[in-house]
Motif scaffolding. Structure first.
Motif, PDB file in Angstrom:
ATOM      1  N   LYS A 179       2.446   0.992  16.241  1.00 37.67           N
ATOM      2  CA  LYS A 179       2.957   1.827  15.143  1.00 37.67           C
ATOM      3  C   LYS A 179       2.777   1.129  13.807  1.00 37.67           C
ATOM      4  O   LYS A 179       2.277   1.732  12.833  1.00 37.67           O
ATOM      5  CB  LYS A 179       4.431   2.145  15.383  1.00 37.67           C
ATOM      6  CG  LYS A 179       5.035   3.006  14.295  1.00 37.67           C
ATOM      7  CD  LYS A 179       6.482   3.345  14.583  1.00 37.67           C
ATOM      8  CE  LYS A 179       7.072   4.214  13.473  1.00 37.67           C
ATOM      9  NZ  LYS A 179       8.494   4.529  13.738  1.00 37.67           N
ATOM     10  N   SER A 180       3.171  -0.119  13.720  1.00 34.68           N
ATOM     11  CA  SER A 180       3.041  -0.848  12.460  1.00 34.68           C
ATOM     12  C   SER A 180       1.585  -1.062  12.088  1.00 34.68           C
ATOM     13  O   SER A 180       1.182  -0.884  10.924  1.00 34.68           O
ATOM     14  CB  SER A 180       3.764  -2.190  12.562  1.00 34.68           C
ATOM     15  OG  SER A 180       5.141  -2.007  12.809  1.00 34.68           O
ATOM     16  N   LEU A 181       0.759  -1.452  13.105  1.00 31.00           N
ATOM     17  CA  LEU A 181      -0.640  -1.743  12.803  1.00 31.00           C
ATOM     18  C   LEU A 181      -1.403  -0.486  12.426  1.00 31.00           C
ATOM     19  O   LEU A 181      -2.243  -0.505  11.505  1.00 31.00           O
ATOM     20  CB  LEU A 181      -1.287  -2.429  14.000  1.00 31.00           C
ATOM     21  CG  LEU A 181      -0.710  -3.819  14.332  1.00 31.00           C
ATOM     22  CD1 LEU A 181      -1.372  -4.378  15.576  1.00 31.00           C
ATOM     23  CD2 LEU A 181      -0.866  -4.766  13.158  1.00 31.00           C
ATOM     24  N   ASN A 182      -1.152   0.590  13.096  1.00 37.50           N
ATOM     25  CA  ASN A 182      -1.817   1.847  12.721  1.00 37.50           C
ATOM     26  C   ASN A 182      -1.402   2.294  11.321  1.00 37.50           C
ATOM     27  O   ASN A 182      -2.221   2.816  10.555  1.00 37.50           O
ATOM     28  CB  ASN A 182      -1.497   2.935  13.733  1.00 37.50           C
ATOM     29  CG  ASN A 182      -2.373   2.848  14.968  1.00 37.50           C
ATOM     30  OD1 ASN A 182      -3.536   2.458  14.888  1.00 37.50           O
ATOM     31  ND2 ASN A 182      -1.821   3.197  16.128  1.00 37.50           N
ATOM     32  N   GLU A 183      -0.126   2.129  10.980  1.00 33.66           N
ATOM     33  CA  GLU A 183       0.331   2.502   9.636  1.00 33.66           C
ATOM     34  C   GLU A 183      -0.329   1.624   8.589  1.00 33.66           C
ATOM     35  O   GLU A 183      -0.688   2.099   7.497  1.00 33.66           O
ATOM     36  CB  GLU A 183       1.852   2.382   9.562  1.00 33.66           C
ATOM     37  CG  GLU A 183       2.432   2.905   8.266  1.00 33.66           C
ATOM     38  CD  GLU A 183       3.944   2.944   8.283  1.00 33.66           C
ATOM     39  OE1 GLU A 183       4.543   3.276   7.233  1.00 33.66           O
ATOM     40  OE2 GLU A 183       4.541   2.630   9.338  1.00 33.66           O
ATOM     41  N   LEU A 184      -0.485   0.356   8.911  1.00 33.33           N
ATOM     42  CA  LEU A 184      -1.178  -0.531   7.976  1.00 33.33           C
ATOM     43  C   LEU A 184      -2.619  -0.085   7.775  1.00 33.33           C
ATOM     44  O   LEU A 184      -3.121  -0.010   6.637  1.00 33.33           O
ATOM     45  CB  LEU A 184      -1.133  -1.961   8.513  1.00 33.33           C
ATOM     46  CG  LEU A 184      -1.994  -2.985   7.785  1.00 33.33           C
ATOM     47  CD1 LEU A 184      -1.542  -3.138   6.342  1.00 33.33           C
ATOM     48  CD2 LEU A 184      -1.961  -4.315   8.518  1.00 33.33           C
ATOM     49  N   LEU A 185      -3.295   0.226   8.886  1.00 32.84           N
ATOM     50  CA  LEU A 185      -4.696   0.628   8.781  1.00 32.84           C
ATOM     51  C   LEU A 185      -4.856   1.962   8.072  1.00 32.84           C
ATOM     52  O   LEU A 185      -5.854   2.196   7.378  1.00 32.84           O
ATOM     53  CB  LEU A 185      -5.311   0.700  10.179  1.00 32.84           C
ATOM     54  CG  LEU A 185      -5.378  -0.640  10.930  1.00 32.84           C
ATOM     55  CD1 LEU A 185      -5.847  -0.411  12.355  1.00 32.84           C
ATOM     56  CD2 LEU A 185      -6.292  -1.629  10.204  1.00 32.84           C
ATOM     57  N   ASP A 186      -3.884   2.838   8.218  1.00 28.65           N
ATOM     58  CA  ASP A 186      -3.965   4.140   7.563  1.00 28.65           C
ATOM     59  C   ASP A 186      -3.580   4.070   6.089  1.00 28.65           C
ATOM     60  O   ASP A 186      -4.184   4.751   5.250  1.00 28.65           O
ATOM     61  CB  ASP A 186      -3.062   5.144   8.273  1.00 28.65           C
ATOM     62  CG  ASP A 186      -3.545   5.455   9.682  1.00 28.65           C
ATOM     63  OD1 ASP A 186      -4.741   5.199   9.967  1.00 28.65           O
ATOM     64  OD2 ASP A 186      -2.725   5.912  10.498  1.00 28.65           O
ATOM     65  N   THR A 187      -2.557   3.282   5.760  1.00 30.30           N
ATOM     66  CA  THR A 187      -2.040   3.252   4.390  1.00 30.30           C
ATOM     67  C   THR A 187      -2.839   2.318   3.501  1.00 30.30           C
ATOM     68  O   THR A 187      -3.131   2.647   2.346  1.00 30.30           O
ATOM     69  CB  THR A 187      -0.563   2.820   4.401  1.00 30.30           C
ATOM     70  OG1 THR A 187       0.169   3.642   5.309  1.00 30.30           O
ATOM     71  CG2 THR A 187       0.045   2.953   3.018  1.00 30.30           C
ATOM     72  N   PHE A 188      -3.177   1.184   4.022  1.00 31.94           N
ATOM     73  CA  PHE A 188      -3.911   0.193   3.225  1.00 31.94           C
ATOM     74  C   PHE A 188      -5.188  -0.226   3.971  1.00 31.94           C
ATOM     75  O   PHE A 188      -5.315  -1.379   4.411  1.00 31.94           O
ATOM     76  CB  PHE A 188      -3.032  -1.033   2.962  1.00 31.94           C
ATOM     77  CG  PHE A 188      -1.688  -0.705   2.372  1.00 31.94           C
ATOM     78  CD1 PHE A 188      -1.563  -0.365   1.041  1.00 31.94           C
ATOM     79  CD2 PHE A 188      -0.534  -0.725   3.164  1.00 31.94           C
ATOM     80  CE1 PHE A 188      -0.325  -0.073   0.489  1.00 31.94           C
ATOM     81  CE2 PHE A 188       0.697  -0.441   2.624  1.00 31.94           C
ATOM     82  CZ  PHE A 188       0.806  -0.104   1.280  1.00 31.94           C
ATOM     83  N   PRO A 189      -6.134   0.701   4.167  1.00 35.16           N
ATOM     84  CA  PRO A 189      -7.327   0.374   4.977  1.00 35.16           C
ATOM     85  C   PRO A 189      -8.201  -0.707   4.347  1.00 35.16           C
ATOM     86  O   PRO A 189      -8.916  -1.417   5.063  1.00 35.16           O
ATOM     87  CB  PRO A 189      -8.056   1.708   5.073  1.00 35.16           C
ATOM     88  CG  PRO A 189      -7.593   2.486   3.896  1.00 35.16           C
ATOM     89  CD  PRO A 189      -6.187   2.075   3.650  1.00 35.16           C
TER      90      PRO A 189
END
Length: 727
Positions: free
Chosen positions: A476-486
């Motif tokens: 969840k955290s890693l996907n949010e990181l990749l989506d928000t700050f790619p």
């Protein structure tokens, strides 16, 4: 000659000296013997034959009032109301009232109706109009030869309608013979008391009370006329209006209108009671409108009353009224300003109180999970926004930027402490504030949270890799990181971090003391990697799967060595199912069988079954089933395995007794074809067998039997499986 003071009407009148009056020469009163004083009710008598209003010694035609210096209205020796042809002592009131005009004996050119010493402005009632034969100097309506207001037989200058008081045998002007007004000829001489006699003829004489004010008996004469209005004075009216407009009612005070002043005072006092102390809401609009209408009405009324009013004040007060009114206008203006300042201060205090409440809400959120503290933070932010936008100029509004800085600092505290998972939620909240809070008020604060949020997402996500109970999970955290700050540096570090976690745990499986724990982490890690984008993490996913497989096998063997035979049997059985194509699947099944036998016979678990069967000669062992129900035979030794024998349809249990030797049981003695059989090829060595019979009508599921056999080279063996009863 020194002026003689005028005696009160009720005082005894002293006798006056009389001398023949010579026209044009000063009249010198002759000596008169003293007479008995008489109390008179009228003015002092006048000498007979003297012109009306003429002073002693005044010549005919001399201006009125320029007598010998005697007091106005007093003529010594003048007989009140004496007429030349009238009998002595007859009252003047018996003569008919003549029309106003020239009186007998009036000097030509003398002012109309003015007698020397008579009160200024007093004129007997006269009929207006010019009579034939009237002198040019005479006033209109004067009868020729008659003094204004002079009745026949009346002494000149005598007040109209006053009895002369002359009695028979008494010299004219002698006050001792004075009688009260209205007495007849029969009035006896004395001290002024009325005497019986004929009354005045009806219709004769002046109306009662006629004459100058203050003369005659009390009750006579009409009431004094109302004071005529003065000339219009706009400046005075404006001053009074302005004095009333101040709200103090001073215009009414100047006019001596106490009721109006009291109303102004009451209205002002009521306004003060309603308005004080000043609060944020201020005075109700209706009260202000009513008070303003009252002030305007008082000002208009004061202007109306003061336009022609005669003020009974000094000239200095009247001169100062208008400047004072203008100055006093500062009272309501200053009061309004002071009240406005007090109300503004009250508003400021109220806003500061609201700011304090918001600060307390923010402070109360410390130490709480963000999910629980967020409602408090939202309320505080709503207050900050209202104060910072709608009341930006207030003292509280000017403090909002500092409060927002403190708000951001407090919610960013977990990040400063490197508690990344706890910092993610408040940082996301701070970054999303422009959607709910004024952007101009927030400024650049939200943008400053990007870096901390990306770092927190990365830290929280990588820390959760391999943690089965992590919340939030790593994916969840890693996907949010990749989506928000790619494009962030943190996003590029995710894939290497995942592969490093896999490598670390895979190494722990091989040489770790607790591979089962590591395999749990590997399973959680595999779940997280599988949830990440395939394009980036496909290779990492394969590495994770291999690490999990290796970990499962390592866990089973570790459990077997630790004498956890039941767990080892379960682990290895599951491994064989999960990885049927794995090179280790057969070995895992062997370990599972050995663990199951060792669970019944611990001696069978002294060592792990070999991964490969030993080479060399193998001995034949034929196994037959001489019992009801199918049977599963497990064995372990130099080689490990299991076989299953079908049920024997005609086989039964053998009776058993404590006195019966088991060796005497003749099992499997029937035709060979009767018993289901299986052949084993076993290397030489010691073997442990576990018989597990299925349940039938005469047996119970799970009936087991442990046996031990040594296989020697060059021998063949038979093994008959049967069931005995308990009796």
């Amino acid at each position: 000659m020194a002026p003689v003071p005028e005696a009160p009407p009720w005082a005894p009148v002293p006798p006056a000296d009389r001398t023949p009056e010579t026209p044009g020469a000063p009249a010198t009163p002759p000596a008169q013997p003293p007479a008995t004083p008489t109390l008179a009710f009228g003015p002092p008598s006048q000498a007979p034959g003297q012109d009306a209003g003429q002073q002693p010694g005044q010549t005919s035609g001399q201006p009125s009032g320029q007598g010998s210096g005697q007091p106005s209205g007093h003529q010594p020796g003048q007989a009140s109301g004496h007429q030349p042809d009238q009998a002595s002592g007859q009252a003047a009131g018996q003569q008919p009232v003549q029309a106003s005009g020239h009186q007998p004996g009036q000097a030509p050119g003398q002012p109309f109706g003015q007698g020397s010493g008579q009160p200024s402005g007093h004129q007997p009632a006269q009929a207006s109009g010019h009579q034939p034969g009237q002198a040019p100097e005479q006033a209109s309506g004067q009868v020729p030869g008659q003094t204004p207001g002079h009745q026949p037989g009346q002494a000149p200058g005598q007040p109209f309608g006053q009895a002369s008081g002359h009695v028979p045998g008494q010299p004219p002007g002698d006050p001792s013979g004075a009688v009260p007004v209205g007495a007849g000829v029969a009035a006896a001489s004395g001290y002024g008391f009325p005497q019986p006699g004929p009354a005045t003829a009806p219709g004769y004489g002046p109306p009662p009370g006629y004459g100058p004010p203050g003369y005659g008996p009390p009750g006579y004469g009409p009431p004094p006329p109302a004071q005529p209005p003065g000339p219009a004075n706009p400046a005075q009216a404006a001053a009074i209006a302005l004095l009333n407009l101040s709200g103090l009612g001073l215009g009414y005070v100047l006019l001596r209108q106490w009721i109006g002043a009291a109303l102004c005072w009451l209205a002002t006092a009521a306004l003060l009671v309603v308005a004080l102390p000043a609060d944020v809401d201020g005075v109700p609009v209706g009260v202000l409108v009513g008070y303003g209408v009252l002030l305007l009405a008082a000002a208009a009324d004061g202007f109306r009353r003061g336009l022609r009013a005669t003020l009974r004040t000094g000239a200095a007060v009247r001169r100062l009224a208008l400047p004072l009114a203008l100055v006093l206008l500062a009272v309501p203006a200053g009061g309004s300003l002071a009240y406005g300042a007090a109300r503004e201060e009250a508003r400021e205090e109220a806003l500061l109180a609201r700011l304090t409440v918001a600060d307390e809400r923010v402070k109360s959120g410390q130490g709480l999970l963000f999910d629980r503290a967020e409602p408090l933070y939202r309320l505080a932010l709503a207050t900050y926004q209202e104060l910072g936008t709608k009341h930006a100029g207030s003292r509280a509004g000017k403090l909002v930027p500092a409060r927002l800085d403190a708000y951001y600092a407090q919610l960013s505290a977990p990040y400063d402490k490197k508690d990344y998972c706890k910092a993610v939620a408040p940082l996301k909240h701070l970054r999303g504030l422009p959607g709910t809070v004024d952007k101009d008020l927030l400024g650049t604060r939200p943008a400053k949270t990007d870096e901390p949020l990306a770092e927190s997402l990365y830290g929280c996500g990588t820390a959760a890799l391999g943690v089965q109970t992590a919340e939030p999970p790593a994916e969840k955290s890693l996907n949010e990181l990749l989506d928000t700050f790619p494009q962030s540096p943190q996003a590029t570090r995710v894939e290497p971090a995942v592969r490093e976690a896999i490598k670390t745990r895979s190494a722990a499986v091989d040489g770790g003391a607790v591979p089962c724990g590591t395999v749990v982490e590997l399973r959680a890690l595999r779940s997280s990697v599988d949830a990440l984008p395939d394009a980036t993490f496909a290779e990492a996913s394969r590495e994770t799967a291999a690490a999990v497989e290796k970990g499962d096998f390592a866990c089973g063997t570790s459990q077997f060595r630790s004498k956890e035979f039941d767990d080892a049997a379960t682990t290895m059985t599951q491994f064989a199912k999960d990885y049927p194509n794995s090179p280790k699947a057969a070995h895992a099944r062997s370990i599972a069988i050995a663990a199951e036998i060792a669970d019944e016979e611990p001696e069978a678990g002294k060592s792990l079954p070999p991964a490969k069967a030993p080479g060399g000669a193998r001995m034949v062992m034929v196994v037959s089933n001489d019992g009801p129900g199918s049977v599963e035979l497990l064995y372990t030794g130099p080689t490990t395995g299991k076989i299953t024998l079908n049920a024997c349809a005609t086989c039964t249990k053998y009776p058993s007794s404590v006195f019966l030797d088991p060796k005497k049981v003749k099992a499997c003695t029937g035709p060979a074809s009767k018993y289901p059989k299986a052949t084993l090829l076993l290397p030489a060595g010691n073997y442990h067998f576990l018989q597990k019979r299925a349940g039938t009508g005469t047996s119970t599921v799970g009936d087991t039997k442990i046996s031990k056999t040594k296989i020697e080279p060059n021998y063949s063996y038979t093994n008959c499986l049967y069931v005995t009863s308990g009796f």
